[in-house]
Design a protein around this motif. Structure first.
Motif, PDB file in Angstrom:
ATOM      1  N   ALA A  86       0.830  -1.206   0.000  1.00 23.98           N
ATOM      2  CA  ALA A  86       0.000   0.000   0.000  1.00 23.98           C
ATOM      3  C   ALA A  86       0.864   1.255   0.000  1.00 23.98           C
ATOM      4  O   ALA A  86       0.602   2.212  -0.740  1.00 23.98           O
ATOM      5  N   VAL A  87       1.905   1.266   0.829  1.00 25.25           N
ATOM      6  CA  VAL A  87       2.811   2.415   0.885  1.00 25.25           C
ATOM      7  C   VAL A  87       3.545   2.583  -0.440  1.00 25.25           C
ATOM      8  O   VAL A  87       3.622   3.692  -0.988  1.00 25.25           O
ATOM      9  N   LEU A  88       4.069   1.490  -0.970  1.00 27.47           N
ATOM     10  CA  LEU A  88       4.850   1.560  -2.222  1.00 27.47           C
ATOM     11  C   LEU A  88       3.983   2.003  -3.395  1.00 27.47           C
ATOM     12  O   LEU A  88       4.460   2.701  -4.299  1.00 27.47           O
ATOM     13  N   HIS A  89       2.731   1.611  -3.403  1.00 22.02           N
ATOM     14  CA  HIS A  89       1.823   2.049  -4.472  1.00 22.02           C
ATOM     15  C   HIS A  89       1.712   3.568  -4.484  1.00 22.02           C
ATOM     16  O   HIS A  89       1.842   4.210  -5.539  1.00 22.02           O
ATOM     17  N   ASP A  90       1.475   4.154  -3.313  1.00 19.61           N
ATOM     18  CA  ASP A  90       1.342   5.612  -3.235  1.00 19.61           C
ATOM     19  C   ASP A  90       2.641   6.317  -3.616  1.00 19.61           C
ATOM     20  O   ASP A  90       2.635   7.314  -4.344  1.00 19.61           O
ATOM     21  N   VAL A  91       3.754   5.794  -3.131  1.00 19.63           N
ATOM     22  CA  VAL A  91       5.055   6.401  -3.427  1.00 19.63           C
ATOM     23  C   VAL A  91       5.350   6.318  -4.926  1.00 19.63           C
ATOM     24  O   VAL A  91       5.858   7.283  -5.528  1.00 19.63           O
ATOM     25  N   ALA A  92       5.016   5.189  -5.554  1.00 19.92           N
ATOM     26  CA  ALA A  92       5.271   5.019  -6.983  1.00 19.92           C
ATOM     27  C   ALA A  92       4.444   5.996  -7.815  1.00 19.92           C
ATOM     28  O   ALA A  92       4.951   6.598  -8.773  1.00 19.92           O
ATOM     29  N   VAL A  93       3.168   6.162  -7.458  1.00 16.34           N
ATOM     30  CA  VAL A  93       2.316   7.108  -8.195  1.00 16.34           C
ATOM     31  C   VAL A  93       2.822   8.530  -8.004  1.00 16.34           C
ATOM     32  O   VAL A  93       2.858   9.327  -8.956  1.00 16.34           O
ATOM     33  N   LEU A  94       3.224   8.869  -6.789  1.00 17.32           N
ATOM     34  CA  LEU A  94       3.788  10.196  -6.526  1.00 17.32           C
ATOM     35  C   LEU A  94       5.042  10.437  -7.370  1.00 17.32           C
ATOM     36  O   LEU A  94       5.191  11.501  -7.995  1.00 17.32           O
TER      37      LEU A  94
END
Length: 329
Positions: free
Chosen positions: A35-43
């Motif tokens: 979940a964290v990596l998904h947000d960081v990747a989109v950012l």
């Protein structure tokens, strides 16, 4: 421990079997990390696109909106960490949660004590969040005006004063000004103050680094601007969707609301299953990725029959209605 706990709130509701609750409260480190990596990747992608097409205004507008939604999503991750729900390892849980919040200029440890008061005193005299979602509905024009004010950046200072614990929130149902740090365990109080100071120091340093590097304008447009505009509007709309325009405060079943929405809208406004808000108040120890399963368990047993589980469009109709219930900030 007294002064640190988040209470499950079963007022007016039947409890699930113990074995079901135990299964749903198990933490999954890989799901939290994904979940964290998904947000960081989109950012990272949105910021890269914005820099590549700089200073194309249309591209930047789209990037600012997308970045704002993921900044808000990281705040939801920090919310799970504030509940001790990301990782079983408390140190890892707090490091990840504090980092997600710090990047946005927020103190996760301060939010922990504020949010604890909200959970333990839902719509009561000591609920600090009533200042944001109380008093609805007040009509379409009123809420649109508030959201436009959020999008202009004029309300961001209130958010940061609130989440850094430096200013009281006025509970407009009771006219009581609350300083959340005044009602918590000394351990959490110390952690909150240390975290707040670290957040402030980090962003002063970050501002200096970008000014020195020659990328100050890019930093302000692609990071600060979404925080003080898009995120503010999402926070208000989500808070009102979760608790606004409710009239029976005797139970989370009727004082909170679960919003059902298409996947694309959940991604934009209700990331990480945060739309399952009744379930979250009833069982605050269930991590976000298990909230849909909790919802299914409760629905199967008929435990949500009298609850506000409605499509988001129905929620909008309620909070846009022309009926006065009190004041809101």
């Amino acid at each position: 421990m007294k002064g640190e706990e988040f209470k499950d709130d079963w007022r007016g509701a039947c409890k699930l079997p113990r074995e079901v609750v135990q299964r749903l409260t198990r933490r999954s480190p890989w799901r939290a990390t994904v979940a964290v990596l998904h947000d960081v990747a989109v950012l990272a992608l949105a910021i890269s696109v914005g820099l590549f097409f700089w200073p194309n205004p249309l591209v930047l507008l789209i990037c600012v909106v997308v970045i704002g939604t993921r900044q808000h999503a990281l705040f939801v991750i920090a919310h799970d960490a504030a509940h001790y729900l990301l990782y079983d390892n408390r140190l890892l849980n707090d490091v990840v949660g504090r980092t997600c919040a710090m990047l946005q200029g927020l103190s996760m440890c301060t939010y922990r004590v504020i949010h604890r008061m909200h959970h333990n005193n839902l719509y009561g005299e000591l609920d600090p969040d009533t200042a944001l979602h109380g008093g609805y509905p007040r009509g379409r024009a009123y809420l649109v005006k508030k959201l436009l004010k959020d999008l202009s950046g004029l309300t961001a200072w209130k958010t940061y004063a609130y989440f850094l614990g430096g200013a009281p929130a006025l509970n407009t149902q009771t006219n009581v000004a609350l300083r959340p740090l005044d009602d918590t365990a000394q351990k959490l109080k110390t952690e909150a103050r240390n975290d707040r100071n670290m957040v402030i120091a980090f962003h002063v340093l970050l501002l200096g680094v970008f000014a020195w590097s020659g990328y100050l304008v890019q930093y302000l447009v692609l990071w600060v601007l979404p925080l003080i505009t898009v995120v503010q509007a999402i926070l208000r709309l989500r808070a009102i969707a979760e608790h606004g325009a409710t009239t029976d405060f005797s139970s989370p079943l009727t004082a909170a609301r679960t919003n059902v929405a298409p996947a694309w809208l959940e991604w934009l406004i209700f990331p990480h299953q945060v739309n399952y808000h009744i379930e979250h108040h009833l069982y605050a120890s269930v991590p976000h990725y298990n909230l849909p399963a909790l919802h299914r368990e409760m629905t199967t047993r008929g435990l949500l029959e009298n609850a506000e589980v409605v499509p988001f469009r129905v929620t909008l109709g309620k909070i846009f209605a022309e009926r006065y219930l009190g004041n809101a900030t």
